[in-house]
Scaffold this active site. Sequence first.
Site, PDB file in Angstrom:
ATOM      1  CG  ASP A 314     -45.098 -68.577 -86.881  1.00 29.60           C
ATOM      2  OD1 ASP A 314     -44.195 -67.917 -87.434  1.00 29.60           O
ATOM      3  OD2 ASP A 314     -45.175 -68.730 -85.648  1.00 29.60           O
ATOM      4  CD  GLU A 367     -40.898 -68.845 -89.449  1.00 29.35           C
ATOM      5  OE1 GLU A 367     -40.003 -68.089 -89.051  1.00 29.35           O
ATOM      6  OE2 GLU A 367     -41.796 -69.272 -88.717  1.00 29.35           O
TER       7      GLU A 367
END
Length: 635
Positions: A314, A367
């Site tokens: 993330d 990401e």
Amino acid sequence: MSVAVYSLFTDFDVGLFRAGKHYRLYEKFGSHVLSLNGRQGTYFAVWAPNGETVSVVGSFNGWNPNAHPLNVRWDGSGIWEGFIPDVGLGDLYKYHIRAYHGAVSEKADPYALQSEVPPRTASVVSTTWYTWTDEAWMQERHQYNGLNRPISVYEMHLGSWMRDPENPAGLLGYRDVAEKLIPYIKETGFTHVELLPVMEHPYYPSWGYQTTGYFAASSRYGAPQDLMYLIEQLHLNGIGVLLDWVPSHFPGDAHGLYQFDGTHLYEHADPKEGYHPDWGSYIFNYGRNEVRSFLISNAIFWLERYHADGLRVDAVASMLYRDYSRKEGEWIPNIHGGRENLEAIGFLKELNETIYGHFPDVQTIAEESTSWPGVSRPVYSGGLGFGMKWMMGWMHDSLTYFGHDPLYRQHHHAQLTFSMLYAFHENFMLPISHDEVVHGKRSMIYKMPGDEWQKFANLRAFYLYMFTHPGTKLLFMGCEFGQTAEWNHNQSLDWHLLQYEPHRGVFEFIKSLNHLYRTERALYEHSFSPDGFEWIEGGDSSNSVLAYTRKGYQPGEELLIILNLTPVVRYFYRCGLPAPGEWEVLLNTDDPRYFGSGIELEAVVAETVGWMGKPWSANLTLPPLGGLILKRKNT
């Protein structure tokens, strides 16, 4: 009450830890039930170099900080440790830490394998012992996780995917989810499930992205072994498991990592480096060896102990830039005066090299939303070493295009074709994630213009475009049946919508798409290579028509994809064909079983009429707001 002098650490372990090169710290730190001199108990070890005293408090000593003081190692490592007899599985504990400057805190164990159910915050003496039965999957999973294999990911949040209608406020446990999820994934045809962070987090609405228990599976859903059971059962049914992982920041909860030993141990002291303005959280100090060891060990832990098939990392963009989401004067340049976070870059490279060195058959997925070069390129060639990167530009441009009234799409044609200019710069995954259907962004079906029929037709056309565009796929739960409401983490998906024809049509269409994606090699063998894609017609903006081919390793297996993104049926639309012979329709978004209008295209025979740069062509009937996938017969 006494604490026996005992250690799981060798001098070699300590040396590796201090050098930032110990990648299995969970075997040493934390709580470990064992027998010492014939007596059962638990060994505890914690890193608190600035602690003046450290003791274990818990359910076994009345939370008395004077009962069980730990011993600090003599080697300057800052490790406190000791063996406490008669403490065992299920006992609750924390570390009582008095810092040199006098501050006192009680902290959960950073390496705890289990935590109390939030809002309670104590650690639990636990184990990850489990008798796995997924050996066949683990030995063969390279066939499912390879970059030349179909990867269609179902992203889901455990707490809101499905709930018991008789207890809608309650959460299904890991084992309950396994019972319901596995037949659903097998029916819909996704190849992998991606779980939003299952690591322990105190604030449920953070969805797991504010992690406090990095080594603890969230106790909201059960014990560690219950999550292992879920993953094992998915594997036994041929379904891979990806885990969301958050090495970018952590929350400031009093029991967590923040100011762990009374100082900024895991985070930077200067808020210009250590505080995240967007999320009110704290940024890891990647320049500290022990912190890098903690994080890399954590990644290895989930891959080794929980048999995860990959990690989606993330907020990588926030890690790469020191000025991320900061104004001038709010950040500190690197040693060269630049904005790049050199320590974080070094950490990410080391992370990926370590993961792929230990587990070559998994995937790491970034990401990352910027134009940082080489995110999914090997470290030895200057890249960050990830296996894949989310294609955020494609997602933004595509959703913007499909949001336009079809009348005006001719003026925005390049929003669909632009992605092919950079589609092979990285190993891209095409994401329609939870972030796109929450916080006022609207559900996928309500991103589409027009009346009810047009909305669903647009959505099916969008999914056809997504699944035939180069790259792997990710779709958030509920998008597969046209969930109308935005995602709400406090309630179940609206499963009752499947009784209605439009929603059932999208659901059936996704099943067909996944089946085609998994069985037609042209759609996945060259996912990341220009050898797998060719434009037939990319410039017909006046008709809002796209035509292109996807190709596999073997010649003659190519597929022809044609999209008509207006509500007008286009009769006698001449399209170039990549080969002679008869072409049949494999998939038509306008099929009535998908809630389409029923405009059909019979098998077509190529004519020796040059068109669109091809020596063969045919007149086609293109359905409204629809798409076709054609394949040459007898190949």
